[in-house]
Design a protein around this motif. Sequence first.
Motif, PDB file in Angstrom:
ATOM      1  N   ALA A   1       0.848  -1.195   0.000  1.00 55.72           N
ATOM      2  CA  ALA A   1       0.000   0.000   0.000  1.00 55.72           C
ATOM      3  C   ALA A   1       0.881   1.242   0.000  1.00 55.72           C
ATOM      4  CB  ALA A   1      -0.915   0.002   1.220  1.00 55.72           C
ATOM      5  N   GLY A   2       0.642   2.113  -0.941  1.00 54.58           N
ATOM      6  CA  GLY A   2       1.406   3.351  -1.064  1.00 54.58           C
ATOM      7  C   GLY A   2       0.603   4.539  -0.566  1.00 54.58           C
ATOM      8  N   SER A   3       1.118   5.732  -0.845  1.00 52.79           N
ATOM      9  CA  SER A   3       0.450   6.954  -0.416  1.00 52.79           C
ATOM     10  C   SER A   3       0.871   8.108  -1.313  1.00 52.79           C
ATOM     11  CB  SER A   3       0.840   7.275   1.034  1.00 52.79           C
ATOM     12  OG  SER A   3       0.344   8.548   1.394  1.00 52.79           O
ATOM     13  N   ALA A   4      -0.069   8.963  -1.634  1.00 50.87           N
ATOM     14  CA  ALA A   4       0.248  10.180  -2.395  1.00 50.87           C
ATOM     15  C   ALA A   4       1.110  11.125  -1.571  1.00 50.87           C
ATOM     16  CB  ALA A   4      -1.044  10.874  -2.828  1.00 50.87           C
ATOM     17  N   GLU A   5       1.223  10.876  -0.276  1.00 47.23           N
ATOM     18  CA  GLU A   5       2.066  11.709   0.594  1.00 47.23           C
ATOM     19  C   GLU A   5       3.519  11.755   0.122  1.00 47.23           C
ATOM     20  OE1 GLU A   5       1.607  13.496   3.612  1.00 47.23           O
ATOM     21  OE2 GLU A   5      -0.538  13.388   3.216  1.00 47.23           O
TER      22      GLU A   5
ATOM     23  N   PRO B   1      -4.228  15.515 -12.272  1.00 44.36           N
ATOM     24  CA  PRO B   1      -3.862  14.435 -11.365  1.00 44.36           C
ATOM     25  C   PRO B   1      -2.351  14.217 -11.332  1.00 44.36           C
ATOM     26  CG  PRO B   1      -4.703  13.519 -13.412  1.00 44.36           C
ATOM     27  CD  PRO B   1      -4.839  15.013 -13.519  1.00 44.36           C
ATOM     28  N   THR B   2      -1.889  13.625 -10.248  1.00 43.41           N
ATOM     29  CA  THR B   2      -0.475  13.312 -10.073  1.00 43.41           C
ATOM     30  C   THR B   2      -0.278  11.834 -10.361  1.00 43.41           C
ATOM     31  OG1 THR B   2      -0.267  15.006  -8.392  1.00 43.41           O
ATOM     32  CG2 THR B   2       1.420  13.303  -8.407  1.00 43.41           C
ATOM     33  N   ASP B   3       0.803  11.502 -11.044  1.00 46.21           N
ATOM     34  CA  ASP B   3       1.108  10.092 -11.280  1.00 46.21           C
ATOM     35  C   ASP B   3       2.528   9.801 -10.812  1.00 46.21           C
ATOM     36  OD1 ASP B   3       2.896  10.899 -13.285  1.00 46.21           O
ATOM     37  OD2 ASP B   3       1.478  10.514 -14.896  1.00 46.21           O
ATOM     38  N   GLU B   4       2.974   8.577 -11.044  1.00 45.43           N
ATOM     39  CA  GLU B   4       4.267   8.124 -10.534  1.00 45.43           C
ATOM     40  C   GLU B   4       5.464   8.834 -11.152  1.00 45.43           C
ATOM     41  OE1 GLU B   4       1.802   6.113 -11.458  1.00 45.43           O
ATOM     42  OE2 GLU B   4       1.273   5.044  -9.632  1.00 45.43           O
TER      43      GLU B   4
END
Length: 163
Positions: free
Chosen positions: A116-120, A129-132
């Motif tokens: 599990a990741g986080s946009a933090e 939107p933000t991507d990797e």
Amino acid sequence: MRVLITGAGGFVGRTLTAHLRAENPDAEIHGTQLPNVQEAPVQDLTCHRLDLCDAQAVTALIDAVKPDQIYHLAGQAFVPRSFEDPWETLENNIRGQLNLTVACIKAELRPRMLIAGSAEIYGAVTQVPTDESAPLQPSSPYSVSKVAQDLLDLYAKRQAAKG
């Protein structure tokens, strides 16, 4: 199919358990919960009470369950708490994942693993939107721990690819 869900007692863990059970009623689903936390038992899985920071306990769990899939949802996720006790957050989130990875390597298992990741990890985003592809800009001990988890996962995948 044998599935292990760490942090099974949380909202996402309970929701995932219900989803997996509905999709595959015959799946052998195992979950972890902390030993000293008063959470209601999770229905429809075999619950293992352990601290993922305890390498021996994690190794014993992996040896017993031999999971085909791992959903690693456990961790300290409350950002304000990470400022109160940064080491607790870093140790909990990084060591727990490292113990899972090392236990799988020792058991010569290569389960499919979701971390599990986080946009933090991207800090204050300016692009939505933000991507990797966004630059990493952690702004709390919690987000630093999530960056470290992403990098540990990348390292483990590269090592597994080498054989």
